[in-house]
Design an enzyme around this catalytic site. Structure first.
Site, mmCIF file in Angstrom:
data_model
loop_
_atom_site.group_PDB
_atom_site.id
_atom_site.type_symbol
_atom_site.label_atom_id
_atom_site.label_comp_id
_atom_site.label_asym_id
_atom_site.label_seq_id
_atom_site.Cartn_x
_atom_site.Cartn_y
_atom_site.Cartn_z
ATOM 1 N NE ARG A 1 3.281 -4.456 -12.072
ATOM 2 C CZ ARG A 1 1.971 -4.710 -12.074
ATOM 3 N NH1 ARG A 1 1.113 -3.734 -11.841
ATOM 4 N NH2 ARG A 1 1.526 -5.929 -12.315
ATOM 5 C CG LEU B 1 -1.883 -1.199 1.313
ATOM 6 C CD1 LEU B 1 -2.717 -1.127 2.590
ATOM 7 C CD2 LEU B 1 -2.797 -1.261 0.090
ATOM 8 C CG HIS C 1 -3.215 1.300 -2.367
ATOM 9 N ND1 HIS C 1 -1.862 1.090 -2.466
ATOM 10 C CD2 HIS C 1 -3.782 0.535 -3.342
ATOM 11 C CE1 HIS C 1 -1.608 0.227 -3.440
ATOM 12 N NE2 HIS C 1 -2.756 -0.117 -4.002
HETATM 13 P P1 AMP Z 1 -3.810 -2.144 -6.834
HETATM 14 O O1 AMP Z 1 -3.381 -2.490 -5.430
HETATM 15 O O2 AMP Z 1 -2.698 -1.721 -7.714
HETATM 16 O O3 AMP Z 1 -4.715 -3.186 -7.429
HETATM 17 O O4 AMP Z 1 -4.720 -0.847 -6.672
HETATM 18 C C1 AMP Z 1 -5.853 -0.846 -5.862
HETATM 19 C C2 AMP Z 1 -6.640 0.395 -6.166
HETATM 20 O O5 AMP Z 1 -5.861 1.547 -5.877
HETATM 21 C C3 AMP Z 1 -7.054 0.486 -7.641
HETATM 22 O O6 AMP Z 1 -8.380 0.977 -7.729
HETATM 23 C C4 AMP Z 1 -6.047 1.482 -8.176
HETATM 24 O O7 AMP Z 1 -6.524 2.195 -9.301
HETATM 25 C C5 AMP Z 1 -5.875 2.408 -6.993
HETATM 26 N N1 AMP Z 1 -4.602 3.144 -7.103
HETATM 27 C C6 AMP Z 1 -3.382 2.606 -7.309
HETATM 28 N N2 AMP Z 1 -2.459 3.582 -7.422
HETATM 29 C C7 AMP Z 1 -3.120 4.757 -7.296
HETATM 30 C C8 AMP Z 1 -2.723 6.133 -7.331
HETATM 31 N N3 AMP Z 1 -1.462 6.487 -7.540
HETATM 32 N N4 AMP Z 1 -3.673 7.072 -7.161
HETATM 33 C C9 AMP Z 1 -4.962 6.715 -6.973
HETATM 34 N N5 AMP Z 1 -5.403 5.448 -6.936
HETATM 35 C C10 AMP Z 1 -4.498 4.479 -7.089
#
Ligand code: AMP
Length: 282
Positions: free
Chosen positions: A189, A33, A37
């Protein structure tokens, strides 16, 4: 913080809250996170009585086994990070068996063509995996509202379509992209980038910003060439795709039309790490 690791124990909790007319907000994540997030979780806390955050690295949405294996996993840190925000958050950390049972397989989805563009064209089966995990998670968590980042804008549009086509009773809320100080979109990432790569990756948002500032005065074709050229001789970054697409259909645009809203979308490889970003165009 209450942590559930299986749906058998989470379900009675959810049902008791629903029976008491409590509003449930849901933020699905794959962990590692960061503040992006957190911004989703904060919005969910503001708008709901109960907030469930899930952390689950979903194998079916990865087209590349190495990417799945290398995906950062820091469960203890993640829990501490959420605890600092609020002890009231309910954390759901299932394993493959809890989600899929024995067969870790995707269902097949049609999202009216949204799934064929950009990420869909470059990551085989990715959106079937996304559709599958969200269908299952929505069944388990039964949220009133679910929060997704514009960072994955195509995914956000696909989730809206999934919910609409399957009449899933949840409101989807899109949240703005949170960026590092150098402009790079926050991403789990990014943790795999070296210091030098992290610095160089700022070039992605610089490029998108240039596209945004030139959009009104430059043709789409010229903008595409400009982006290609910018990346052509870059020592650290390799362009996978750049598109300017209609915000609702995600179909790449050739010419600008007045009534349409457009976004620029990009995927870039930085060393072993694949990064995506996008911006709204004026
Ligand atoms: P992930 O853990 O990558 O699957 O992301 C979980 C949620 O967080 C998804 O809805 C992503 O679009 C959102 N998210 C990831 N990075 C960002 C960011 N930099 N700004 C806003 N939301 C994000």
């Amino acid at each position: 913080m209450v942590v559930y690791t299986d749906k058998e124990s989470l379900t009675p909790f959810i049902l008791s809250k629903k029976n008491n007319s409590k509003k449930i907000g849901f933020v699905p994540t794959m962990g590692a996170l960061h503040k992006g997030h957190l911004s989703l979780v904060k919005t969910a806390l503001d708008q709901n009585d109960v907030v469930v955050v899930s952390i689950y690295v979903n194998p079916t949405q990865f087209d590349n086994l190495k990417d799945l294996e290398n995906y950062p996993r820091i469960p203890v840190k993640d829990q501490q990070f959420l605890e600092q925000l609020s002890g009231d958050i309910v954390l759901y950390v299932p394993d493959n068996k809890d989600i899929y049972g024995r067969a870790v397989d995707s269902m097949n989805f049609r999202f009216d063509g949204l799934e064929h563009q950009m990420e869909g064209a470059h990551r085989d089966g990715h959106f079937d995996g996304v559709g599958t995990i969200l269908t299952l998670l929505f069944e388990i968590v039964q949220p009133d509202m679910a929060y997704f980042g514009e960072k994955d804008f195509q995914q956000l549009q696909i989730v809206r379509k999934l919910v609409e086509k399957n009449s899933i009773p949840v409101q989807i809320i899109g949240c703005p992209i949170v960026r590092e100080n150098n402009g790079l979109a926050m991403s789990s990432r990014n943790k795999r980038l070296s210091k030098k790569e992290f610095k160089e990756a700022a070039f992605i948002y610089e490029t998108l910003s240039e596209v945004r500032s030139k959009f009104s005065s430059t043709s789409i074709n010229k903008l595409k060439l400009l982006v290609k050229e910018r990346f052509l001789h870059h020592d650290y970054l390799k362009l996978e795709y750049f598109e300017i697409a209609n915000e609702s259909t995600l179909v790449p645009a050739i010419r600008k039309r007045k009534d349409n809203k457009y976004r620029a979308f990009i995927a870039v490889h930085c060393g072993e790490v694949r990064l995506i970003d996008n911006v709204a165009l004026p």
